[in-house]
Design a protein around this motif. Structure first.
Motif, PDB file in Angstrom:
ATOM      1  N   THR A   1      78.704  48.154  40.263  1.00 23.20           N
ATOM      2  CA  THR A   1      77.651  49.343  40.106  1.00 23.20           C
ATOM      3  C   THR A   1      77.164  50.078  41.334  1.00 23.20           C
ATOM      4  O   THR A   1      77.774  49.572  42.314  1.00 23.20           O
ATOM      5  CB  THR A   1      76.350  48.608  39.552  1.00 23.20           C
ATOM      6  OG1 THR A   1      75.600  49.381  38.924  1.00 23.20           O
ATOM      7  CG2 THR A   1      75.691  47.706  40.716  1.00 23.20           C
ATOM      8  N   SER A   2      76.450  51.037  41.199  1.00 23.18           N
ATOM      9  CA  SER A   2      76.193  52.031  42.401  1.00 23.18           C
ATOM     10  C   SER A   2      75.128  51.049  43.136  1.00 23.18           C
ATOM     11  O   SER A   2      74.376  50.416  42.716  1.00 23.18           O
ATOM     12  CB  SER A   2      75.407  53.101  41.765  1.00 23.18           C
ATOM     13  OG  SER A   2      74.695  53.789  42.758  1.00 23.18           O
TER      14      SER A   2
ATOM     15  N   SER B   1      78.082  53.446  33.264  1.00 19.30           N
ATOM     16  CA  SER B   1      79.034  53.747  34.450  1.00 19.30           C
ATOM     17  C   SER B   1      79.364  52.502  35.061  1.00 19.30           C
ATOM     18  O   SER B   1      80.397  52.393  35.893  1.00 19.30           O
ATOM     19  CB  SER B   1      78.272  54.698  35.204  1.00 19.30           C
ATOM     20  OG  SER B   1      77.270  54.162  35.751  1.00 19.30           O
TER      21      SER B   1
ATOM     22  N   ASN C   1      73.012  52.482  44.829  1.00 13.78           N
ATOM     23  CA  ASN C   1      71.768  53.214  44.792  1.00 13.78           C
ATOM     24  C   ASN C   1      70.914  52.532  43.899  1.00 13.78           C
ATOM     25  O   ASN C   1      70.948  52.027  42.905  1.00 13.78           O
ATOM     26  CB  ASN C   1      71.969  54.570  44.739  1.00 13.78           C
ATOM     27  CG  ASN C   1      72.833  55.225  45.781  1.00 13.78           C
ATOM     28  OD1 ASN C   1      72.769  55.198  46.963  1.00 13.78           O
ATOM     29  ND2 ASN C   1      73.854  56.099  45.135  1.00 13.78           N
TER      30      ASN C   1
END
Length: 474
Positions: free
Chosen positions: A203-204, A88, A206
């Protein structure tokens, strides 16, 4: 001895190890993992930042940042490709160097604190790696790998929002970056056949999850100590903050005091003086004097601004309950010939009262622990004599859980143990000669019940106790 692939596997399986138990990791593995991280793996603090610098400043090899609503394209040059997406993660910048270009230095201004880098390099002969620094801060060595899995998700490194790196090089402030393609063992520059290429990806923000286990940055709780971006939370797992202190930037000493309760103490230092070290023979250490008696020493390191989460050294209370304990922490050079230290050095120390423990053959299992930002409680403990070489239990169904695994001293010689959940080996431990396995931690998300099995794969135990424990969300 553990080979390189074992160490790489172990690094992956440790991604969700208990935040407060870095000092409890299987000791033989812990030393090898540390060296592997320092000398062969991507540096978790800054490789992302380094590569973003490359892409943002070397105009001939950049590709522009794509519009947010368009999927990024691959970037290809001279037969090499930096993929537009990795899982992702989406490509923001890419750079492919010229052959024989083994050293780079350039300016860069970071614009975000949540990035993932995927990188690669090639050079003939011995093992090679890319060594990175930003503003003199050593970020890590990225090993060369041109195999089919070079751009897999596991090859990436995330520079997370809680990284201690950002204290010295905050977002929006210009930084000086260097990247060198070197022979790993000697440190010599690569020859004329060497080449580097990188991708910087959004990127995330999290934290990553392993085995589908829940993961988060633990929230700052009431009563936490905070100063200059460094946090010591009030409660971590079952441990409670006694007191903490963070020195002003540039000051190598901090002092504070607290009142003893009689409980054991967990000492959790935060230190950035070794930021420029390449990992071998770090020049600075932290000396901690807790009340009367001899001081304790710890490695000078800082992985997260959530300074207490990585655990630390546990000691007995130096005085009876109710008495005052004076604390002094200092950064000291490891060599008398070393003069001065980084001008922006950060030093902190948190002292925690250890929570209740369950003791099994001299091994302590906390009644409460923290893994990937979540608290878990001890629900089940199973044991077997070390000579049995094998111990199994069923995992809970349809809820997250943590497996604690290991054992006490099994005899003489070296031992290698593995944890298998279902049909997948998810944990590895090595005990050096005359040592115990210690305790390792392995988190899992909710799933159907499986069989967790601890097996001594190498060595012949003659004594000791094998341990498997299950922790459930608290």
């Amino acid at each position: 001895m553990m080979n390189l692939q074992d160490l790489r596997d172990e690094l992956a399986t440790r991604a969700t190890s208990a935040d407060q138990h870095s000092g409890d990791l299987l000791p033989g593995v812990q030393q090898k993992i540390r060296r592997t991280k320092q000398r062969r793996a991507f540096g978790a603090l800054g490789m992302v930042a380094v590569l973003a610098a490359v892409a943002a400043t070397l105009v001939p090899t950049m590709r522009p940042t794509p519009p947010a609503d368009n999927p990024p394209e691959d970037y290809t040059r001279d037969g090499l490709t930096v993929p537009g997406t990795v899982g992702s993660d989406k490509l923001l910048k890419a750079w492919i160097g010229d052959r024989g270009q083994s050293s780079l230095s350039f300016a860069w201004t970071p614009t975000t604190d949540s990035l993932t880098v995927h990188a690669n390099c090639e050079a003939a002969g011995a093992l090679y790696a890319i060594r990175f620094r930003i503003n003199g801060w050593y970020l890590g060595d990225a090993s060369c790998d041109t195999g089919p899995d070079a751009w897999a998700m596991g090859s990436g490194v995330t520079l997370a929002p809680d990284s201690a790196f950002w204290l010295a090089s905050p977002v929006g402030k210009p930084a000086q970056v260097s990247a060198d393609l070197i022979e790993l063992e000697s440190g010599r520059p690569a020859g004329k056949d060497g080449r580097m290429w990188f991708g910087i990806y959004s990127t995330s923000p999290n934290p990553p999850s392993s085995n589908s286990a829940p993961a988060r940055y633990a929230p700052v709780d009431a009563g936490a100590y905070q100063k200059d971006g460094v946090v010591y939370r009030k409660t971590i797992g079952g441990d409670t903050l006694a007191a903490a202190g963070v020195a002003d930037p540039g000051r190598p000493e901090v002092r504070f005091s607290f009142t003893a309760t009689g409980a054991k103490l967990s000492l959790r230092p935060f230190c950035t003086a070794n930021a420029g070290s390449d990992g071998d023979n770090p020049p600075y250490t932290v000396e901690m004097r807790i009340g009367p008696g001899q001081p304790f020493k710890a490695t000078c390191e800082a992985s997260s601004t959530d300074a207490g989460k990585d655990g630390g050294l546990t000691i007995a209370s130096p005085v009876p309950a109710g008495q005052r304990v004076d604390v002094v922490a200092k950064i000291l050079p490891t060599s008398p010939h070393l003069i001065g230290m980084p001008s922006d050095v950060r030093l902190g120390l948190g002292v925690y009262f250890q929570g209740p423990q369950r003791v099994v053959d001299g091994m302590e299992l906390p009644e409460q622990t923290e893994v990937a930002g979540y608290r878990y409680r001890l629900a089940e403990v199973k044991t077997a004599p070390g000579p049995d070489r094998r111990l199994a239990t069923d995992t809970p169904a349809d809820r997250p859980y943590v497996v604690a695994y290991g054992g006490s001293r099994l005899g003489t010689g070296e031992f290698r143990a593995s944890l298998t959940v279902g049909t997948t080996e998810t944990g590895v431990g090595v005990a050096p000669d005359a040592g115990g396995l210690g305790i390792g931690w392995d988190a899992h998300g909710a799933a159907p019940s499986e069989r967790a099995t601890l097996t001594v794969a190498e060595g012949k135990p003659t004594t000791g106790t094998l341990i498997l424990a299950i922790y459930l969300p608290d």
